[in-house]
Scaffold this motif. Structure first.
Motif, PDB file in Angstrom:
ATOM      1  N   PHE A  30      40.543  39.768  43.735  1.00  0.00           N
ATOM      2  CA  PHE A  30      40.361  39.781  42.283  1.00  0.00           C
ATOM      3  C   PHE A  30      41.070  40.971  41.642  1.00  0.00           C
ATOM      4  CE2 PHE A  30      36.734  37.622  44.192  1.00  0.00           C
ATOM      5  CZ  PHE A  30      36.745  36.418  43.495  1.00  0.00           C
ATOM      6  N   GLY A  31      41.484  40.775  40.390  1.00  0.00           N
ATOM      7  CA  GLY A  31      42.076  41.859  39.624  1.00  0.00           C
ATOM      8  C   GLY A  31      43.588  41.911  39.648  1.00  0.00           C
ATOM      9  N   TYR A  32      44.237  40.882  40.241  1.00  0.00           N
ATOM     10  CA  TYR A  32      45.692  40.907  40.355  1.00  0.00           C
ATOM     11  C   TYR A  32      46.350  39.640  39.797  1.00  0.00           C
ATOM     12  CZ  TYR A  32      44.540  44.759  43.438  1.00  0.00           C
ATOM     13  OH  TYR A  32      44.038  45.939  43.944  1.00  0.00           O
ATOM     14  N   ARG A  33      45.584  38.833  39.088  1.00  0.00           N
ATOM     15  CA  ARG A  33      46.142  37.589  38.553  1.00  0.00           C
ATOM     16  C   ARG A  33      47.230  37.872  37.510  1.00  0.00           C
ATOM     17  NH1 ARG A  33      43.940  32.868  39.330  1.00  0.00           N
ATOM     18  NH2 ARG A  33      44.448  32.179  37.223  1.00  0.00           N
ATOM     19  N   ASP A  34      47.133  38.993  36.825  1.00  0.00           N
ATOM     20  CA  ASP A  34      48.158  39.322  35.833  1.00  0.00           C
ATOM     21  C   ASP A  34      49.506  39.610  36.492  1.00  0.00           C
ATOM     22  OD1 ASP A  34      47.096  41.631  36.989  1.00  0.00           O
ATOM     23  OD2 ASP A  34      47.620  42.869  35.257  1.00  0.00           O
ATOM     24  N   MET A  35      49.500  39.815  37.803  1.00  0.00           N
ATOM     25  CA  MET A  35      50.739  40.018  38.548  1.00  0.00           C
ATOM     26  C   MET A  35      51.108  38.776  39.357  1.00  0.00           C
ATOM     27  SD  MET A  35      50.404  43.978  39.793  1.00  0.00           S
ATOM     28  CE  MET A  35      48.642  43.989  40.150  1.00  0.00           C
ATOM     29  N   GLY A  36      50.423  37.672  39.072  1.00  0.00           N
ATOM     30  CA  GLY A  36      50.746  36.413  39.729  1.00  0.00           C
ATOM     31  C   GLY A  36      50.118  36.212  41.087  1.00  0.00           C
ATOM     32  N   VAL A  37      49.144  37.042  41.452  1.00  0.00           N
ATOM     33  CA  VAL A  37      48.501  36.932  42.763  1.00  0.00           C
ATOM     34  C   VAL A  37      47.259  36.049  42.652  1.00  0.00           C
ATOM     35  CG1 VAL A  37      47.417  38.188  44.666  1.00  0.00           C
ATOM     36  CG2 VAL A  37      49.316  39.218  43.406  1.00  0.00           C
ATOM     37  N   SER A  86      41.109  42.556  49.716  1.00  0.00           N
ATOM     38  CA  SER A  86      40.586  41.324  50.315  1.00  0.00           C
ATOM     39  C   SER A  86      41.210  41.103  51.689  1.00  0.00           C
ATOM     40  CB  SER A  86      40.882  40.124  49.413  1.00  0.00           C
ATOM     41  OG  SER A  86      40.559  38.904  50.052  1.00  0.00           O
ATOM     42  N   ARG A  87      40.442  40.497  52.593  1.00  0.00           N
ATOM     43  CA  ARG A  87      40.953  40.118  53.904  1.00  0.00           C
ATOM     44  C   ARG A  87      41.519  38.697  53.908  1.00  0.00           C
ATOM     45  NH1 ARG A  87      38.638  44.245  57.084  1.00  0.00           N
ATOM     46  NH2 ARG A  87      36.643  44.990  56.260  1.00  0.00           N
ATOM     47  N   SER A  88      41.471  37.992  52.788  1.00  0.00           N
ATOM     48  CA  SER A  88      41.920  36.605  52.718  1.00  0.00           C
ATOM     49  C   SER A  88      43.413  36.486  53.015  1.00  0.00           C
ATOM     50  CB  SER A  88      41.639  36.030  51.326  1.00  0.00           C
ATOM     51  OG  SER A  88      40.262  35.902  51.096  1.00  0.00           O
ATOM     52  N   LYS A  94      49.825  11.943  36.038  1.00  0.00           N
ATOM     53  CA  LYS A  94      49.250  12.414  37.311  1.00  0.00           C
ATOM     54  C   LYS A  94      48.314  13.589  37.054  1.00  0.00           C
ATOM     55  CE  LYS A  94      51.434  12.227  41.210  1.00  0.00           C
ATOM     56  NZ  LYS A  94      50.431  11.575  42.091  1.00  0.00           N
ATOM     57  N   LEU A  95      47.221  13.627  37.803  1.00  0.00           N
ATOM     58  CA  LEU A  95      46.253  14.720  37.715  1.00  0.00           C
ATOM     59  C   LEU A  95      46.453  15.666  38.890  1.00  0.00           C
ATOM     60  CD1 LEU A  95      43.142  12.566  36.779  1.00  0.00           C
ATOM     61  CD2 LEU A  95      44.402  14.083  35.244  1.00  0.00           C
ATOM     62  N   ILE A  96      46.545  16.954  38.601  1.00  0.00           N
ATOM     63  CA  ILE A  96      46.708  17.995  39.607  1.00  0.00           C
ATOM     64  C   ILE A  96      45.559  18.981  39.456  1.00  0.00           C
ATOM     65  CG2 ILE A  96      48.182  19.833  40.488  1.00  0.00           C
ATOM     66  CD1 ILE A  96      50.566  18.367  39.222  1.00  0.00           C
ATOM     67  N   ILE A  97      44.817  19.192  40.537  1.00  0.00           N
ATOM     68  CA  ILE A  97      43.674  20.106  40.512  1.00  0.00           C
ATOM     69  C   ILE A  97      44.042  21.355  41.301  1.00  0.00           C
ATOM     70  CG2 ILE A  97      41.216  20.385  40.957  1.00  0.00           C
ATOM     71  CD1 ILE A  97      41.004  17.327  41.064  1.00  0.00           C
ATOM     72  N   LEU A  98      44.126  22.488  40.620  1.00  0.00           N
ATOM     73  CA  LEU A  98      44.478  23.734  41.283  1.00  0.00           C
ATOM     74  C   LEU A  98      43.306  24.229  42.129  1.00  0.00           C
ATOM     75  CD1 LEU A  98      46.375  25.575  38.404  1.00  0.00           C
ATOM     76  CD2 LEU A  98      47.275  24.017  40.141  1.00  0.00           C
ATOM     77  N   MET A  99      43.631  24.779  43.290  1.00  0.00           N
ATOM     78  CA  MET A  99      42.608  25.272  44.201  1.00  0.00           C
ATOM     79  C   MET A  99      42.759  26.778  44.397  1.00  0.00           C
ATOM     80  SD  MET A  99      40.769  22.580  44.637  1.00  0.00           S
ATOM     81  CE  MET A  99      39.758  22.646  46.121  1.00  0.00           C
ATOM     82  N   LYS A 100      42.186  27.337  45.451  1.00  0.00           N
ATOM     83  CA  LYS A 100      42.038  28.780  45.561  1.00  0.00           C
ATOM     84  C   LYS A 100      43.367  29.543  45.664  1.00  0.00           C
ATOM     85  CE  LYS A 100      37.573  29.111  45.227  1.00  0.00           C
ATOM     86  NZ  LYS A 100      36.724  29.770  46.210  1.00  0.00           N
ATOM     87  N   ASP A 101      44.401  28.925  46.232  1.00  0.00           N
ATOM     88  CA  ASP A 101      45.708  29.576  46.314  1.00  0.00           C
ATOM     89  C   ASP A 101      46.653  29.099  45.215  1.00  0.00           C
ATOM     90  OD1 ASP A 101      44.898  30.998  48.522  1.00  0.00           O
ATOM     91  OD2 ASP A 101      45.986  29.791  49.988  1.00  0.00           O
ATOM     92  N   GLY A 102      46.111  28.427  44.206  1.00  0.00           N
ATOM     93  CA  GLY A 102      46.934  27.883  43.138  1.00  0.00           C
ATOM     94  C   GLY A 102      47.573  28.957  42.274  1.00  0.00           C
ATOM     95  N   GLN A 103      48.655  28.570  41.596  1.00  0.00           N
ATOM     96  CA  GLN A 103      49.365  29.506  40.733  1.00  0.00           C
ATOM     97  C   GLN A 103      48.450  29.980  39.610  1.00  0.00           C
ATOM     98  OE1 GLN A 103      50.083  26.185  40.793  1.00  0.00           O
ATOM     99  NE2 GLN A 103      50.514  25.452  38.716  1.00  0.00           N
ATOM    100  N   THR A 104      48.785  31.119  39.049  1.00  0.00           N
ATOM    101  CA  THR A 104      47.937  31.750  38.022  1.00  0.00           C
ATOM    102  C   THR A 104      48.288  31.294  36.606  1.00  0.00           C
ATOM    103  OG1 THR A 104      49.421  33.665  37.898  1.00  0.00           O
ATOM    104  CG2 THR A 104      47.601  33.778  39.469  1.00  0.00           C
TER     105      THR A 104
END
Length: 279
Positions: A19-26, A127-129, A237-247
């Motif tokens: 968390f805290g890095y979505r503004d950098m595209g993570v 994160s260890r992810s 088409k429907l696209i559902i973003l998941m945990k590694d999805g783009q920000t």
């Protein structure tokens, strides 16, 4: 240490996320089925952010080099400890040399393995992810072993729990997305009356659905997205973003899955059906 004898199809280390890095595209990353992982950490009395193994479709074969306690959850994959079948959501003690092996996938799609105090891979950005290129690896295929802290004595307050896993559920609770108001009555009717099947294009980044509704060609600026954001393309088409999805994304964000719905969808594989229910 946990020796990787066979890595399985796609096995990763995941905690609650980055968390805290979505503004950098993570992306956030983290466990896809947070419900299952949280239950395992709870019965092992771990910190809620403790790292677990996320096992997709085909499980690994693993050898424990030190004593510890483990619990399994999520999908049912006919797991055995020293060739004896073991159950989900139950604490087991393992000794040096014990071998955990996964067999045939029975129900669900992603299984989880938790150890007492979590796996101790090096954290990156808090994160260890696993998520390449932020982390060195995107799965355990190139690893020889995984570190954990040995535990010889642990007396769990609760050694086994009954869990409503939702593995058979097909209804996804959703909220209105930012562009929900742009949908026509015809689009809304199809969206909430149809059953949709998971396409072969599904992974930790996004799930695509086979069936389509009327498309949406509205012009919009690239905007923020989250895990669980449902995008509608011009082709319908429907696209559902998941945990590694783009920000960020440029398609209309018509729905947003609840956390529980993300967990349910994470257990679906190609050909499985889902439907949407507005909260």
């Amino acid at each position: 240490m946990l020796n990787i004898l066979k890595p399985g199809f796609f096995t990763t280390v995941q905690d609650s996320g980055r968390f805290g890095y979505r503004d950098m595209g993570v992306p956030v990353s983290g466990v896809m089925d947070a419900y299952a992982a949280s239950k395992l950490n709870a019965i092992l009395e771990n910190d809620e952010n403790s790292a677990v193994l996320e096992i997709t479709m085909t499980g690994p074969t693993l050898e424990f080099k030190e004593e510890t306690y483990i619990a399994l959850g999520g999908a049912e994959m006919m797991a055995t400890l020293n060739n004896i079948r073991i159950l989900n959501y139950k604490v087991y003690k393992v000794k040096k040399g014990d071998v955990l092996a996964y067999g045939k996938l029975e129900v669900g799609f992603r299984a989880y393995l938790a150890v007492k105090d979590g796996f101790k891979t090096a954290p990156v950005l808090g994160s260890r992810s696993f998520y390449a290129p932020v982390t060195e690896r995107n799965s355990i295929k190139t690893l020889v072993s995984l570190p954990y802290v040995p535990f010889k004595d642990f007396d769990p307050k609760i050694s086994e729990i009954k869990v409503d896993s939702g593995l058979d559920s097909m209804t996804l609770e959703v909220y209105r997305g930012p562009e929900f108001g742009e949908l026509t009555d015809r689009q809304l009717g199809k969206l909430f009356s149809m059953e949709f099947s998971v396409a072969k294009e599904n992974n930790r980044m996004a799930y695509q659905l086979n069936e389509t509704i009327d498309g949406c060609d509205m012009s919009m600026l690239t905007s923020a997205t989250l895990p669980g954001t449902v995008q509608l393309t011009p082709s319908g088409k429907l696209i559902i973003l998941m945990k590694d999805g783009q920000t960020t994304g440029g398609y209309p964000r018509i729905l947003q899955l609840s956390d529980s719905s993300i967990a349910i969808l994470a257990q679906k594989k190609s050909g499985d059906y889902i439907s949407f229910m507005l909260k």
